[in-house]
Design a protein around this motif. Structure first.
Motif, PDB file in Angstrom:
ATOM      1  N   ARG A 175       0.810  -1.204   0.000  1.00  0.00           N
ATOM      2  CA  ARG A 175       0.000   0.000   0.000  1.00  0.00           C
ATOM      3  C   ARG A 175       0.849   1.263   0.000  1.00  0.00           C
ATOM      4  O   ARG A 175       0.312   2.378   0.005  1.00  0.00           O
ATOM      5  CB  ARG A 175      -0.923   0.025   1.237  1.00  0.00           C
ATOM      6  N   SER A 176       2.149   1.126  -0.004  1.00  0.00           N
ATOM      7  CA  SER A 176       3.028   2.293  -0.069  1.00  0.00           C
ATOM      8  C   SER A 176       4.384   1.856  -0.618  1.00  0.00           C
ATOM      9  O   SER A 176       4.669   0.663  -0.712  1.00  0.00           O
ATOM     10  CB  SER A 176       3.198   2.939   1.310  1.00  0.00           C
ATOM     11  N   PHE A 177       5.200   2.823  -0.983  1.00  0.00           N
ATOM     12  CA  PHE A 177       6.573   2.540  -1.393  1.00  0.00           C
ATOM     13  C   PHE A 177       7.448   3.711  -0.949  1.00  0.00           C
ATOM     14  O   PHE A 177       6.960   4.814  -0.687  1.00  0.00           O
ATOM     15  CB  PHE A 177       6.690   2.304  -2.904  1.00  0.00           C
ATOM     16  N   VAL A 178       8.736   3.460  -0.860  1.00  0.00           N
ATOM     17  CA  VAL A 178       9.682   4.449  -0.355  1.00  0.00           C
ATOM     18  C   VAL A 178      10.622   4.863  -1.479  1.00  0.00           C
ATOM     19  O   VAL A 178      11.138   4.020  -2.210  1.00  0.00           O
ATOM     20  CB  VAL A 178      10.485   3.886   0.832  1.00  0.00           C
ATOM     21  N   VAL A 179      10.821   6.177  -1.609  1.00  0.00           N
ATOM     22  CA  VAL A 179      11.751   6.743  -2.591  1.00  0.00           C
ATOM     23  C   VAL A 179      12.854   7.470  -1.832  1.00  0.00           C
ATOM     24  O   VAL A 179      12.574   8.224  -0.888  1.00  0.00           O
ATOM     25  CB  VAL A 179      11.018   7.707  -3.551  1.00  0.00           C
ATOM     26  N   ARG A 180      14.094   7.249  -2.231  1.00  0.00           N
ATOM     27  CA  ARG A 180      15.240   7.885  -1.585  1.00  0.00           C
ATOM     28  C   ARG A 180      15.997   8.760  -2.583  1.00  0.00           C
ATOM     29  O   ARG A 180      15.849   8.603  -3.784  1.00  0.00           O
ATOM     30  CB  ARG A 180      16.189   6.831  -1.007  1.00  0.00           C
ATOM     31  N   GLY A 181      16.785   9.675  -2.054  1.00  0.00           N
ATOM     32  CA  GLY A 181      17.711  10.411  -2.889  1.00  0.00           C
ATOM     33  C   GLY A 181      17.330  11.832  -3.229  1.00  0.00           C
ATOM     34  O   GLY A 181      17.992  12.453  -4.063  1.00  0.00           O
ATOM     35  N   TYR A 182      16.288  12.378  -2.585  1.00  0.00           N
ATOM     36  CA  TYR A 182      15.903  13.755  -2.901  1.00  0.00           C
ATOM     37  C   TYR A 182      17.077  14.704  -2.701  1.00  0.00           C
ATOM     38  O   TYR A 182      17.292  15.626  -3.494  1.00  0.00           O
ATOM     39  CB  TYR A 182      14.722  14.180  -2.023  1.00  0.00           C
ATOM     40  N   SER A 183      17.870  14.487  -1.668  1.00  0.00           N
ATOM     41  CA  SER A 183      18.980  15.390  -1.373  1.00  0.00           C
ATOM     42  C   SER A 183      20.110  15.298  -2.393  1.00  0.00           C
ATOM     43  O   SER A 183      21.013  16.133  -2.405  1.00  0.00           O
ATOM     44  CB  SER A 183      19.536  15.107   0.025  1.00  0.00           C
ATOM     45  N   ASN A 184      20.059  14.274  -3.270  1.00  0.00           N
ATOM     46  CA  ASN A 184      21.078  14.157  -4.309  1.00  0.00           C
ATOM     47  C   ASN A 184      20.868  15.135  -5.456  1.00  0.00           C
ATOM     48  O   ASN A 184      21.809  15.426  -6.210  1.00  0.00           O
ATOM     49  CB  ASN A 184      21.077  12.736  -4.907  1.00  0.00           C
ATOM     50  N   LEU A 185      19.635  15.616  -5.623  1.00  0.00           N
ATOM     51  CA  LEU A 185      19.278  16.367  -6.825  1.00  0.00           C
ATOM     52  C   LEU A 185      19.920  17.749  -6.825  1.00  0.00           C
ATOM     53  O   LEU A 185      20.229  18.321  -5.770  1.00  0.00           O
ATOM     54  CB  LEU A 185      17.757  16.480  -6.936  1.00  0.00           C
ATOM     55  N   ALA A 186      20.101  18.298  -8.021  1.00  0.00           N
ATOM     56  CA  ALA A 186      20.738  19.600  -8.174  1.00  0.00           C
ATOM     57  C   ALA A 186      19.895  20.693  -7.531  1.00  0.00           C
ATOM     58  O   ALA A 186      18.655  20.645  -7.550  1.00  0.00           O
ATOM     59  CB  ALA A 186      20.946  19.908  -9.655  1.00  0.00           C
ATOM     60  N   ALA A 187      20.571  21.688  -6.962  1.00  0.00           N
ATOM     61  CA  ALA A 187      19.872  22.821  -6.341  1.00  0.00           C
ATOM     62  C   ALA A 187      19.137  23.627  -7.396  1.00  0.00           C
ATOM     63  O   ALA A 187      19.582  23.731  -8.543  1.00  0.00           O
ATOM     64  CB  ALA A 187      20.874  23.711  -5.606  1.00  0.00           C
ATOM     65  N   PRO A 188      17.991  24.216  -7.053  1.00  0.00           N
ATOM     66  CA  PRO A 188      17.224  24.989  -8.043  1.00  0.00           C
ATOM     67  C   PRO A 188      17.943  26.278  -8.446  1.00  0.00           C
ATOM     68  O   PRO A 188      18.752  26.817  -7.696  1.00  0.00           O
ATOM     69  CB  PRO A 188      15.914  25.293  -7.308  1.00  0.00           C
ATOM     70  N   LEU A 189      17.624  26.753  -9.650  1.00  0.00           N
ATOM     71  CA  LEU A 189      18.095  28.061 -10.084  1.00  0.00           C
ATOM     72  C   LEU A 189      17.377  29.142  -9.287  1.00  0.00           C
ATOM     73  O   LEU A 189      16.247  28.925  -8.805  1.00  0.00           O
ATOM     74  CB  LEU A 189      17.826  28.245 -11.574  1.00  0.00           C
ATOM     75  N   PRO A 190      17.974  30.321  -9.132  1.00  0.00           N
ATOM     76  CA  PRO A 190      17.309  31.397  -8.371  1.00  0.00           C
ATOM     77  C   PRO A 190      15.916  31.724  -8.904  1.00  0.00           C
ATOM     78  O   PRO A 190      14.999  32.021  -8.130  1.00  0.00           O
ATOM     79  CB  PRO A 190      18.256  32.581  -8.539  1.00  0.00           C
ATOM     80  N   GLU A 191      15.735  31.648 -10.224  1.00  0.00           N
ATOM     81  CA  GLU A 191      14.433  31.996 -10.817  1.00  0.00           C
ATOM     82  C   GLU A 191      13.375  30.923 -10.586  1.00  0.00           C
ATOM     83  O   GLU A 191      12.192  31.158 -10.825  1.00  0.00           O
ATOM     84  CB  GLU A 191      14.596  32.221 -12.329  1.00  0.00           C
ATOM     85  N   GLU A 192      13.804  29.727 -10.135  1.00  0.00           N
ATOM     86  CA  GLU A 192      12.854  28.624  -9.997  1.00  0.00           C
ATOM     87  C   GLU A 192      12.166  28.577  -8.647  1.00  0.00           C
ATOM     88  O   GLU A 192      11.156  27.887  -8.490  1.00  0.00           O
ATOM     89  CB  GLU A 192      13.577  27.286 -10.212  1.00  0.00           C
TER      90      GLU A 192
END
Length: 597
Positions: A467-484
């Motif tokens: 009934r659920s699943f786990v996703v890891r690695g959000y902190s790996n992603l590139a930082a947003p641009l200032p305009e985003e």
């Protein structure tokens, strides 16, 4: 001395039992109330809806980014059911970037789901449910705008230069070309709609970029899109940009008219054979030769090639004119000369270049039109394995303004019926559904403007699945641009200006120009329904009130709730954003020039 009388005392055990009983009754009542409240809250997803109403997530994301913190690395996605006529579907969501600028896209490369942020940072979700970055930045050239006068121009928005769509073309086992349609800033007065490509390869569980840089595939004529001669300088929100493959070496791309429609500018791009704007363009991926495949389109936001070879597109029309079109080679769909939509404002008036609305005389009619408009977006054909009760003619369609997933049944080149799945009432609040793709295992994935990916599956087919699943690695992603990302620091006025640009500026100017909505420069203290030249709904034109700061805050947070009968849709502004937008509007002058150039 008189004998002291001692009052009789109750039995200590009985007294203790009574006290414990009273305590248990109280605890039971509290527990029962808590369970009931919890059931109701779970049924209606109240915690998340309240968080969205009070903008907790968005404000926390912006503040965390300013302080250098990221979102939790681990996310649990819970499947929730929605009943349809022939199937019960389930959906679950994860976050891939913080709320802010709108846009972005998805593509499927084998068992990996690649995504782009609005302004072109890339990452992917692998088969192991781990989020990973891709060392790519789409060549939108947004950073160059910061050093030009356009960065402070109220009729220009850097966030218009964004990614519109992604498309994967397999080259061999574990190797793909990734195509990206986007708007690019070249120079002041020179903007481009283009397609670029690079190469990705699968190495173990990871995708790697195997080609240095981006290769240009297509640049829409006239090459340099100029400033419009009035109104917004550049309308990247009306760029379209959807791509499909009709065979291994042939690509179709939908290109919006960028508001060169004979009303918001004197040029009628969709009818001009020397311009690619307002067309569906065919691109030979080997020779890179192009030709016009179909024309007469305003803002084609969706494109799908059915398994039987039929092609459907979706198109943003003016008010009440969103369309699903059956695409034929050589067809002309008539924009801006014909439309089921009408001009914005009240009383209703025909579209200025269409004296006989709805007739489509002499042009190809849409297969279906939505009245009122839903902010139509992309569409995809569901997997027959996942939804066996639906025919091979069915589609999934998503919407921005309505925040709704639609099940669409087609019949040849027509639409048999449309069944809405209102996700906005179930957890997602003000979500705008931007893109949808089919995954390799039959499920679907939807990208939202707030940075979520929503997964959709058939509940009956997955009855025994977790009934659920786990996703890891959000902190790996590139930082947003200032305009985003919405600003978390700086003055309230500066934050209000950013909120206004993202949520309001596509319809309202602060320079006195009339657009989809009335100009808002000098609105604080102005009589309601009094902007000269704009046709208001009776709700506002007869209001006989003044736009106080409180009135503005309440109206922009919930237009129809505070002014029943208004034709203004909800702009997705929360109570916490509204005061800062009002602070910004207080700095604008009612004496602003009618045009910036």
């Amino acid at each position: 001395m008189a004998e002291k009388t001692i009052a009789p005392r109750g039995h200590p055990v009985r007294s203790l039992v009574l006290k414990l009983g009273a305590l248990l009754v109280a605890v039971g009542a509290v527990f029962a109330f808590g369970v009931s409240a919890g059931v109701i809250a779970e049924r209606d997803e109240l915690p998340d809806r309240l968080a969205r109403r009070f903008d907790v997530e968005q404000r926390f994301a912006a503040a965390s980014h300013a302080l250098g913190f990221r979102a939790p690395d681990v996310q649990e996605a819970v499947w929730r059911p929605v009943d349809l006529n022939q199937h019960t579907i389930e959906w679950a969501s994860i976050r891939i970037h913080a709320p802010g600028a709108r846009g972005g896209a998805l593509a499927v490369l084998g068992d990996s789901l690649v995504f782009s942020s609005p302004l072109g940072r890339f990452g992917y979700l692998g088969a192991d449910n781990v989020l990973r970055p891709l060392p790519l930045q789409a060549p939108t050239n947004v950073a160059a705008i910061r050093d030009t006068p356009l960065s402070d121009d109220p009729l220009f928005m850097a966030t218009e230069f964004r990614v519109h769509d992604l498309l994967a073309r397999q080259r061999g086992e574990g190797s793909w070309e990734l195509y990206v349609s986007l708007s690019r800033f070249e120079a002041v007065g020179c903007y481009q709609f283009k397609i670029v490509r690079t190469v990705l390869e699968q190495t173990g569980a990871e995708l790697v970029v195997s080609q240095r840089g981006w290769e240009d595939v297509f640049v829409a004529r006239p090459g340099c899109i100029p400033d419009k001669d009035h109104g917004w300088r550049f309308q990247g929100t009306e760029a379209g940009g959807r791509m499909i493959l009709t065979d291994q070496n042939t690509l179709l791309v939908s290109v919006g008219d960028h508001q060169f429609d004979g009303f918001n500018s004197t040029q009628r791009a969709a009818m001009d054979p020397d311009w690619d704007l307002g067309k569906i363009i065919q691109v030979d991926l080997l020779s890179l030769q192009t030709r016009i495949y179909a024309m007469g389109m305003r803002n084609p936001q969706g494109l799908v090639a059915m398994r039987d070879g039929r092609i459907f597109s979706t198109e943003h029309g003016p008010q009440g004119g969103d369309e699903i079109n059956f695409v034929r080679e050589g067809a002309n769909y008539g924009w801006p000369l014909v439309s089921y939509g009408v001009n914005y404002g009240f009383p209703r008036s025909v579209w200025p270049t269409d004296p006989h609305p709805g007739g489509h005389s002499g042009y190809t009619r849409p297969a279906f039109a939505f009245v009122p408009s839903i902010g139509i977006s992309n569409l995809v054909q569901p997997d027959a394995r996942e939804f066996p009760n639906w025919s091979e003619n069915d589609l999934f369609l998503i919407s921005l303004r309505a925040g709704t997933l639609f099940h669409v049944a087609t019949n040849g080149d027509r639409i048999a019926y449309v069944e809405p799945v209102d996700l906005s009432r179930r957890l997602l609040g003000r979500e705008r559904l931007r893109d949808i793709v089919g995954l390799q295992d039959g499920r679907n994935a939807i990208l939202t403007d707030s940075g979520r990916i929503i997964f959709v599956r058939n509940a009956e087919r997955h009855a025994d699945a977790p009934r659920s699943f786990v996703v890891r690695g959000y902190s790996n992603l590139a930082a947003p641009l200032p305009e985003e990302l919405f600003a978390a620091s700086g003055s309230r006025v500066e934050r209000g200006r950013q909120y206004f640009q993202i949520s309001c500026a596509s319809c309202h100017s602060v320079t006195g120009e009339i657009g989809t909505g009335p100009p808002l420069n000098g609105v604080v203290g102005r009589d309601m329904g009094s902007a000269e030249g704009f046709h208001y709904s009776p709700a506002l034109s007869h209001a006989d009130r003044v736009w106080t700061e409180d009135a503005l805050r309440s109206f922009m947070s919930d237009p129809n709730g505070n002014m029943p009968g208004t034709t203004m849709p909800s702009p997705g502004i929360s109570w916490s954003m509204a005061p800062e937008i009002v602070d910004y509007l207080r700095t604008t002058s009612s004496d602003a020039a009618q045009a910036a150039h």
